[in-house]
Structure formats: C-alpha cells, structure tokens
Design a protein around this motif. Structure first.
Motif, short mmCIF file in Angstrom:
data_model
loop_
_atom_site.label_atom_id
_atom_site.label_comp_id
_atom_site.label_asym_id
_atom_site.label_seq_id
_atom_site.Cartn_x
_atom_site.Cartn_y
_atom_site.Cartn_z
N GLY A 121 0.83 -1.21 0.00
CA GLY A 121 0.00 0.00 0.00
C GLY A 121 0.86 1.25 0.00
N MET A 122 1.83 1.31 0.90
CA MET A 122 2.72 2.48 0.95
C MET A 122 3.57 2.58 -0.31
N LYS A 123 4.05 1.46 -0.80
CA LYS A 123 4.92 1.44 -1.98
C LYS A 123 4.26 2.12 -3.18
N ILE A 137 -0.53 9.31 5.61
CA ILE A 137 -0.74 7.86 5.64
C ILE A 137 -0.85 7.43 7.10
N ILE A 138 -1.89 6.65 7.37
CA ILE A 138 -2.06 6.08 8.70
C ILE A 138 -2.13 4.57 8.55
N ASN A 139 -1.19 3.87 9.15
CA ASN A 139 -1.17 2.41 9.11
C ASN A 139 -1.83 1.85 10.37
N THR A 140 -2.55 0.76 10.23
CA THR A 140 -3.13 0.11 11.40
C THR A 140 -2.16 -0.95 11.91
N ALA A 141 -1.60 -0.71 13.08
CA ALA A 141 -0.79 -1.71 13.78
C ALA A 141 -1.72 -2.34 14.82
N SER A 142 -1.29 -2.43 16.06
CA SER A 142 -2.11 -3.04 17.10
C SER A 142 -1.43 -2.85 18.44
N SER A 143 -2.21 -2.94 19.50
CA SER A 143 -1.60 -2.95 20.83
C SER A 143 -0.62 -4.13 20.94
N ALA A 144 -0.90 -5.20 20.19
CA ALA A 144 -0.01 -6.37 20.19
C ALA A 144 1.31 -6.09 19.48
N GLY A 145 1.38 -5.00 18.76
CA GLY A 145 2.62 -4.57 18.13
C GLY A 145 3.53 -3.81 19.09
N ILE A 146 2.98 -3.48 20.25
CA ILE A 146 3.75 -2.80 21.30
C ILE A 146 4.05 -3.76 22.43
N ARG A 147 3.03 -4.49 22.85
CA ARG A 147 3.20 -5.50 23.90
C ARG A 147 2.57 -6.80 23.42
N PRO A 148 3.38 -7.82 23.15
CA PRO A 148 2.86 -9.07 22.59
C PRO A 148 1.78 -9.69 23.47
N GLU A 149 0.85 -10.34 22.81
CA GLU A 149 -0.20 -11.06 23.52
C GLU A 149 0.18 -12.55 23.59
N HIS A 150 -0.28 -13.22 24.60
CA HIS A 150 0.00 -14.65 24.78
C HIS A 150 -0.68 -15.46 23.68
N SER A 151 0.06 -16.38 23.08
CA SER A 151 -0.46 -17.37 22.13
C SER A 151 -0.80 -16.82 20.74
N ILE A 152 -0.38 -15.59 20.44
CA ILE A 152 -0.53 -15.07 19.07
C ILE A 152 0.77 -14.37 18.66
N ALA A 153 1.87 -15.10 18.80
CA ALA A 153 3.19 -14.52 18.54
C ALA A 153 3.37 -14.05 17.11
N GLY A 168 10.18 3.64 9.71
CA GLY A 168 11.21 3.70 8.68
C GLY A 168 10.81 4.60 7.53
N ALA A 169 9.57 4.45 7.06
CA ALA A 169 9.10 5.28 5.95
C ALA A 169 8.91 6.72 6.39
N ALA A 170 8.49 6.91 7.64
CA ALA A 170 8.23 8.27 8.14
C ALA A 170 9.47 9.15 8.07
N ILE A 171 10.63 8.58 8.43
CA ILE A 171 11.83 9.42 8.42
C ILE A 171 12.34 9.67 7.01
N PHE A 238 2.47 18.30 12.85
CA PHE A 238 3.86 18.10 13.28
C PHE A 238 4.08 16.68 13.78
N MET A 239 3.20 15.77 13.39
CA MET A 239 3.32 14.37 13.81
C MET A 239 3.72 13.50 12.61
N ALA A 240 4.84 12.82 12.74
CA ALA A 240 5.29 11.86 11.73
C ALA A 240 6.07 10.76 12.45
N GLY A 241 5.77 9.53 12.13
CA GLY A 241 6.40 8.40 12.82
C GLY A 241 5.82 8.15 14.19
N ALA A 242 4.66 8.75 14.49
CA ALA A 242 4.01 8.57 15.79
C ALA A 242 3.24 7.25 15.82
#
Length: 252
Positions: A121-123, A137-153, A168-171, A238-242
């Motif tokens: 999509g970004m490409k 551009i706003i990408n959907t990550a997840s809370s699990a992208g910050i703190r892993p959840e049990h059993s969905i590694a 990486g793209a933001a900078i 003024f938000m990029a890479g947030a």
C-alpha cells in the motif's frame, strides 16, 4: 482546510474499524475509496456512505497482491486525480495457539496480509503523494505490536513489523510533505474481535494469560476512527512516525 474535495483511500473498509472510519471521514466531507476483499461488505459500506449524503467508490482487492494494490491506487487517481489520505488498515488476526503448533499456511497468511499488504500500500501510494507534494498515511498496527499477547506470537510479530515500516518510511518522507503515522487499536469490538471468542470456544484452547482493559469496557470502532481522522488532519501537522494507542490501557 475544507475536506470537501479531499480523497481518502481506506483498505479493510468492509467492516469494523475500516467501515467506521470510512463513514466518519465521509461525514467530514472526504470522498472515500472503499477497498476490501469482500465485495458484499465493501458495497455495504459504500451504500452507508451514500445514504448519509457522501460520495465514493468501491474497489475489490486482495491487499497482498501487487496487481490488486496497483489497481486500487490507479482507480483512485483515474477517478479523483489524487490521494490526500491513505488509511492502510486491512489486517487479519491469528488463531490463539501454542507457538510450535502454528502451521506455515497460517504464518504466511498473516504475514501476507498484515505486513506485505501494508508495505505494498505504501509502496504504490507514496509516489502519488510525492507528485502532489503532500499526503497523510495512517497504518493500522495493534496494541499487540507494542506489547505481545499470549499465544498469538505471529500476529504480534506482524504488527511489530507494521510499526517498523511506519517509522522507517516516516523518516524518509517527513521532509517531502508526507506524514506517516500508525494507530494501535486494542480491545475494540469488531467482527475480528468477536471471532477471537468464537475460535477459543471452538478449539477449546485457552491462553495462560489474557490481556485486561483497565477502563472496564471495550472500545468502539468509532473511537479509533476519531484518532485516524485526527492523524489525517492538519491538526496533527507536526506528527510523523508517531505510534498512537487506542487501547483502553492494554499497553500500559
């Protein structure tokens, strides 16, 4: 700035956060390009937008396929001439399971949609925004992208990758007028979220730990949509890479 002639492309727009955000953006004057693999639910979202007086079009796409991604980008530019906002949202959840029991097909499916889909999509959207000299551009990550959840590694790894791609793209593009940020939902009541409970009941597998939302309730897709609308707007200029969490304290 008026949103009257601004164009937003939203993937995974057939349900959940994608649908709520499509409707929210349309209410604020954006023309919406509804992208989803499911033609029925995608057309339903477009019908809801039009019923409320909004405008848009639906494009069926598998976000992990290069030609499908090129197609939704080209159809947007051919129809509207630009892409002001790209909500790169499509994603799937992993079945809760012990790490070593995850099949390769499951691994590939999650990485294809959640990581390759975001990358592609970004490409193909970034060059359009580069020509314009602006875009969000706003990408959907997840809370699990910050703190892993049990059993969905694997799912957690895919969402960590989304955060890496975002930063990486933001900078690279912050000085070219393109702001790239990510939203991290967690505990949001969507069809994806509801499917987790159904899967646990069906398989009988129960993770040793389950995350807890300390606010005493789960979130609604519309609450994530508000965060995405903010990140798309000049109010976040003024938000990029947030990496913005909307998770009721899951990652605290």
């Amino acid at each position: 700035m008026s949103n009257e002639n601004r164009i937003a492309v939203i993937t995974g727009a057939g349900s959940g956060i994608g649908r709520a955000t499509s409707i929210k953006f349309a209410e604020h004057g954006y023309k919406i390009v509804v992208v989803d693999f499911n033609e029925v639910t995608g057309e339903e979202t477009l019908a809801l937008i039009r019923r409320n007086g909004g405008e848009g079009l639906f494009v069926k796409a598998d976000v992990s396929k290069v030609e499908d991604v090129k197609n939704y980008v080209n159809q947007t530019v051919d129809t509207y001439g630009c892409i002001d906002v790209f909500f790169n949202n499509a994603g799937i959840i992993q079945k809760f399971a012990p790490f070593t029991t995850v099949e390769m097909e499951e691994y590939d499916r999650i990485m294809d949609i959640n990581v390759k889909g975001i990358f592609l999509g970004m490409k193909y959207v970034i060059p359009v925004m580069e020509k314009q000299g602006k875009g969000a551009i706003i990408n959907t990550a997840s809370s699990a992208g910050i703190r892993p959840e049990h059993s969905i590694a694997v799912y957690s790894a895919s969402k960590h990758a989304v955060i890496g791609l975002t930063k990486g793209a933001a900078i690279e593009y912050a000085n070219k007028g393109i702001r790239i940020n990510a939203v991290c939902p967690g505990g949001i009541v969507t069809p994806l979220f509801k499917s987790v409970g159904e899967t646990l009941e069906k398989t009988g597998y129960v993770p040793e730990e389950m995350s807890r939302v300390r606010m005493g309730r789960h979130g609604q897709p519309e609450e994530v949509a508000e965060a995405v609308l903010f990140l798309a707007s000049d109010k976040s200029s003024f938000m990029a890479g947030a990496i913005v969490t909307v998770d009721g304290s899951l990652t605290v």
